[in-house]
Design an enzyme around this catalytic site. Structure first.
Site, PDB file in Angstrom:
ATOM      1  N   GLU A  54      33.562  54.913  22.999  1.00  0.00           N
ATOM      2  CA  GLU A  54      33.069  55.793  21.994  1.00  0.00           C
ATOM      3  C   GLU A  54      33.581  57.067  21.926  1.00  0.00           C
ATOM      4  O   GLU A  54      34.056  57.781  20.799  1.00  0.00           O
ATOM      5  CB  GLU A  54      31.673  55.872  21.557  1.00  0.00           C
ATOM      6  CG  GLU A  54      30.770  54.786  21.562  1.00  0.00           C
ATOM      7  CD  GLU A  54      30.414  53.984  22.914  1.00  0.00           C
ATOM      8  OE1 GLU A  54      29.203  53.514  22.849  1.00  0.00           O
ATOM      9  OE2 GLU A  54      31.167  54.141  24.062  1.00  0.00           O
ATOM     10  N   ARG A 186      41.176  37.132  41.082  1.00  0.00           N
ATOM     11  CA  ARG A 186      40.884  38.008  41.838  1.00  0.00           C
ATOM     12  C   ARG A 186      40.735  39.491  41.526  1.00  0.00           C
ATOM     13  O   ARG A 186      39.792  40.483  41.836  1.00  0.00           O
ATOM     14  CB  ARG A 186      41.725  38.152  43.447  1.00  0.00           C
ATOM     15  CG  ARG A 186      41.700  36.961  44.151  1.00  0.00           C
ATOM     16  CD  ARG A 186      42.751  36.959  45.209  1.00  0.00           C
ATOM     17  NE  ARG A 186      42.596  35.778  46.033  1.00  0.00           N
ATOM     18  CZ  ARG A 186      43.315  35.746  47.209  1.00  0.00           C
ATOM     19  NH1 ARG A 186      44.274  36.646  47.644  1.00  0.00           N
ATOM     20  NH2 ARG A 186      43.271  34.611  47.911  1.00  0.00           N
ATOM     21  N   GLU A 302      36.091  32.023  47.423  1.00  0.00           N
ATOM     22  CA  GLU A 302      37.238  31.209  47.945  1.00  0.00           C
ATOM     23  C   GLU A 302      37.199  30.584  49.173  1.00  0.00           C
ATOM     24  O   GLU A 302      37.158  31.526  50.141  1.00  0.00           O
ATOM     25  CB  GLU A 302      38.557  31.882  47.859  1.00  0.00           C
ATOM     26  CG  GLU A 302      39.076  32.499  46.381  1.00  0.00           C
ATOM     27  CD  GLU A 302      40.270  33.013  46.362  1.00  0.00           C
ATOM     28  OE1 GLU A 302      41.283  32.501  47.151  1.00  0.00           O
ATOM     29  OE2 GLU A 302      40.563  34.117  45.557  1.00  0.00           O
ATOM     30  N   PRO A 305      35.295  23.404  51.846  1.00  0.00           N
ATOM     31  CA  PRO A 305      34.375  22.364  51.123  1.00  0.00           C
ATOM     32  C   PRO A 305      33.028  22.740  51.745  1.00  0.00           C
ATOM     33  O   PRO A 305      31.885  22.465  51.092  1.00  0.00           O
ATOM     34  CB  PRO A 305      34.651  21.137  51.654  1.00  0.00           C
ATOM     35  CG  PRO A 305      35.626  21.300  52.777  1.00  0.00           C
ATOM     36  CD  PRO A 305      36.366  22.475  52.588  1.00  0.00           C
TER      37      PRO A 305
END
Length: 374
Positions: A54, A186, A302, A305
């Site tokens: 603003e 990232r 990141e 598994p």
């Protein structure tokens, strides 16, 4: 006039998006000031600690702001932080109307800015393009409402759903365009989280390897480097890990440590936190609360598994981004998630696809988990 209002708020949202790499921990906000159907001022919040959207728009509008309409993507603040309150600046400038896309979820504001404007006779409308405005700041909103960051889980896989060869070799599954896209992910994240297994196996950098010209809104500004967060239960990381020699900070989170280990890492300039454990591993829900306390809005995971599966199972993942490459790695290669206990079709994890996009030679899927799988 309704169409014009939409056009002005759409422009304000475009402006806000220019700050997506630089406003942390503040929200991304844009503002347009129009007199009649002429834009007389524009602005966006560029960097934390600097003027809000603003203020920039009012500076450009100058005396033309009197009697004008301000379109703002987020409720103007009403409190003194690092900068004066924007609601008061709009009042002082003499605007006659303020159109706001969404109320501020910050308890310090939370309707107070709107109240201040209405009390002095300024017409206020709220809710125009609200969903688009919410999409600008998923992390800020979630942190304010739930004391958690917004969590994205990034994965790369072959057409047959494999993330690495049986040997662990994984460079590179996807093409250069996808890898550049990951670096943009990232750059917009406040922190990147991985596990000690990934660090020991790959010695990753977990930094942003792009130039300012590759990121909109960064002309003349240094590329941001998100906080690197490593879940390391026993603090077994080597002080010689590559990431310690790079720009940006690293935070280690463990649940067991000797005083000597911790002192050695702290001496190397590494931030260390010891928190609770769950089934022998760092408690992911406590991790999320800790990162919210550190004003992390958007977290990018990141990892391999095991951590990917644990994060999904703990219900901390808000969005999954999968880059799929057009090749096949075979049945001996490693899969996306380690998720034991899914024995029947009824146990499968349902995801909603929100976007499918081609990135170079690869395909990027953006998905949302439908529910927790505890």
């Amino acid at each position: 006039m309704i169409l014009f209002d939409h056009q002005m708020m759409s422009r304000a949202i475009q402006l806000a998006n220019r700050g997506r790499y630089t406003t942390h921990p503040n929200p991304r906000v844009g503002c347009v000031i129009a007199y009649g159907e002429q834009i007389v001022g524009e602005g966006w919040h560029q960097r934390a600690g600097e003027p809000h959207a603003e203020v920039y728009a009012l500076r450009q509008a100058a005396e033309k702001a009197e009697g004008a309409t301000a379109y703002v993507t987020l409720e103007p603040c009403s409190h003194f932080g690092k900068t004066p309150p924007c609601a008061a600046a709009l009042v002082k400038a003499g605007v006659s109307k303020v159109v706001v896309a969404m109320q501020d979820p910050n308890p310090l504001v939370a309707g107070n800015g709107l109240k201040l404007l209405r009390e002095v006779g300024i017409e206020v409308e709220v809710g125009l393009l609200q969903s688009e405005a919410e999409a600008l700041n998923p992390g800020f909103i979630k942190r304010m409402q739930q004391n958690r960051p917004f969590v994205r889980l990034k994965l790369a896989m072959s057409l047959d759903g494999r993330t690495a060869m049986a040997s662990g070799e994984s460079q590179w599954i996807t093409g250069s365009d996808s890898r550049a896209d990951v670096h943009r992910l990232r750059a917009r994240s406040d922190a990147i989280l991985t596990g000690i297994g990934t660090v020991l196996a790959d010695d990753p950098s977990l930094n942003v390897r792009l130039s300012p010209s590759d990121l909109e809104g960064l002309t003349g500004i240094n590329v941001p480097h998100p906080l690197r967060v490593v879940l390391d239960s026993q603090l077994s990381i080597s002080p010689q890990a590559k990431m310690f020699g790079l720009a940006g900070k690293t935070l280690l989170i463990g649940h067991t440590s000797t005083a000597e280990k911790r002192a050695t890492l702290i001496q190397e300039g590494v931030d260390v936190e010891i928190i609770g454990q769950q089934q022998g591993r760092v408690n992911l829900n406590e991790v999320m609360s800790l990162l919210a306390q550190r004003e992390i809005n958007e977290l990018l995971i990141e990892a391999g598994p095991t951590l990917a599966g644990a994060a999904l199972q703990a219900g901390v993942v808000d969005e999954i981004i999968v880059y799929m490459a057009p090749h096949i790695m075979g049945s001996e290669a490693r899969g996306l998630f380690n998720l034991p206990g899914l024995d029947k079709m009824a146990d499968r994890v349902d995801l909603n696809i929100s976007e499918v996009r081609q990135v170079g030679e690869d395909v990027r899927f953006t998905l949302r988990p439908q529910q927790k799988i505890l």
